[in-house]
Design an enzyme around this catalytic site. Structure first.
Site, mmCIF file in Angstrom:
data_model
loop_
_atom_site.group_PDB
_atom_site.id
_atom_site.type_symbol
_atom_site.label_atom_id
_atom_site.label_comp_id
_atom_site.label_asym_id
_atom_site.label_seq_id
_atom_site.Cartn_x
_atom_site.Cartn_y
_atom_site.Cartn_z
ATOM 1 N N CYS A 169 -81.502 -3.517 -72.114
ATOM 2 C CA CYS A 169 -81.861 -2.196 -71.595
ATOM 3 C C CYS A 169 -82.199 -2.182 -70.108
ATOM 4 C CB CYS A 169 -82.989 -1.587 -72.420
ATOM 5 S SG CYS A 169 -84.524 -2.543 -72.464
ATOM 6 N N HIS A 198 -88.877 -0.426 -74.437
ATOM 7 C CA HIS A 198 -87.500 -0.006 -74.179
ATOM 8 C C HIS A 198 -87.487 0.819 -72.902
ATOM 9 C CE1 HIS A 198 -83.408 1.094 -74.830
ATOM 10 N NE2 HIS A 198 -83.656 2.340 -75.185
ATOM 11 N N SER A 255 -78.884 0.093 -75.899
ATOM 12 C CA SER A 255 -79.779 -0.223 -77.010
ATOM 13 C C SER A 255 -78.926 -0.615 -78.197
ATOM 14 C CB SER A 255 -80.653 0.989 -77.364
ATOM 15 O OG SER A 255 -81.399 0.756 -78.550
#
Length: 335
Positions: free
Chosen positions: A140, A175, A192
């Site tokens: 990410c 994330h 992702s």
């Protein structure tokens, strides 16, 4: 060979707070960062395969099979998107996301590109160019840097980092995506293992609408979203020596009412608009630019500290009920 899926590990810790550690953890599962540059040195290469053998159900056998194969197919290098003058901004963003997706999600447990958030923007753009040449799998944070590089020539599109901290069964997960804003609409680019936790089309009227979209996706995986960090707009100058402001606003979303969260996001949106047009740090001179080079190929780029704007408070804490996901017998749903 490196594109072989050799196991499932947690989303990388986008914070990477201790940049001196080779082994990092997110959600309790370790991953490694390649700090030796490319090509990968022998020690790093062997450590990656040992990690595969440890975490994959048939890791040792799988590693021997892949490393002993003589007829592995050649992996094509994705082509950087090009556009016609009539290509719209939403179409360009979709093409960029498709390109990022072609790198594939990195399941090897080894992050191939070292991303230090304290580096100046010009050094991070050097790493993005390295990604386009090497075409190795990414995660990410690498996708955010690549997304910035690919949208630098789109002055009508503002970009900002948007990171998340969620919880499942007692473990925390991190994330990050690249938020985008253009024509009065918000969207996002990213990478992702979950389809609905990366790309968002340019169709959300407010930052609140975009955040609610991600929150719904997290709830679909029984994750509770705890914290959101939102940065400022990133300069379009690839030679800028300023640092990316990764977390202008830090919001504890589970401690705010819906109205409080909306007000905080509206305030952040106004702050971002105010930054447009303000004087940016000048680009380095030609001599300095040549001396910086790629941080993956030579000495580290000089770090220039820039004072941060005061972070926004996120409100008072509220008492929450225990999440029922803690009864899942230790199983971790990875995002």
């Amino acid at each position: 060979m490196l594109r072989a899926t050799v196991g499932s590990v947690e989303e990388r810790d986008e914070e990477q707070e201790d940049e001196g550690e080779d082994e990092l953890r997110d959600g309790g599962v370790p991953f490694y960062v390649n700090r030796g540059g490319l090509p990968v040195d022998e020690e790093t290469w062997e450590r990656m395969w040992r990690h595969v053998a440890r975490i994959h159900p048939s890791g040792e056998a799988l590693g021997k099979e892949i490393r002993g194969a003589t007829d592995l197919p050649k992996i094509p290098v994705p082509s950087v998107p090009s556009y016609q003058p009539t290509t719209t901004v939403p179409q360009r963003l979709e093409a960029i996301q498709k390109y990022i997706r072609e790198f594939q999600y990195n399941h090897t447990g080894m992050q191939f590109f070292e991303i230090k958030k304290s580096r100046p923007l010009t050094a991070l753009m050097d790493i993005a160019k390295e990604m386009t040449r090497e075409a190795l799998p990414i995660k990410c944070l690498e996708a955010v840097i690549l997304g910035i590089h690919l949208t630098n020539n789109m002055p009508g599109v503002e970009r900002f980092p948007l990171s998340f901290k969620s919880q499942f069964s007692g473990n925390h997960f991190h994330h990050i995506v690249l938020g985008v804003h253009s024509g009065g609409r918000f969207g996002a680019l990213g990478m992702s293992r979950r389809e609905d936790l990366m790309f968002k089309p340019l169709e959300f009227r407010t930052l609140m609408d975009l955040l609610q979209e991600y929150d719904a996706a997290y709830r679909g995986y029984w994750h509770t979203l705890h914290k959101v960090k939102i940065g400022h707009y990133v300069s379009h100058d690839p030679h800028s020596v300023e640092q990316i402001e990764w977390k202008h606003s830090i919001l504890d979303v589970n401690k705010l009412t819906k109205d409080e969260l909306r007000k905080e996001l509206e305030r952040h949106t106004r702050d971002m608009r105010l930054k447009i047009g303000t004087s940016a740090h000048p680009s380095p001179t030609k001599d300095r630019r040549n001396s910086m080079g790629s941080p993956l190929r030579g000495p580290g780029s000089p770090i220039r500290r820039i004072s941060r704007v005061e972070r926004r408070p996120s409100g008072e804490k509220k008492v929450l009920e225990q999440n029922s996901s803690t009864d899942m017998n230790g199983y971790q749903i990875r995002v």
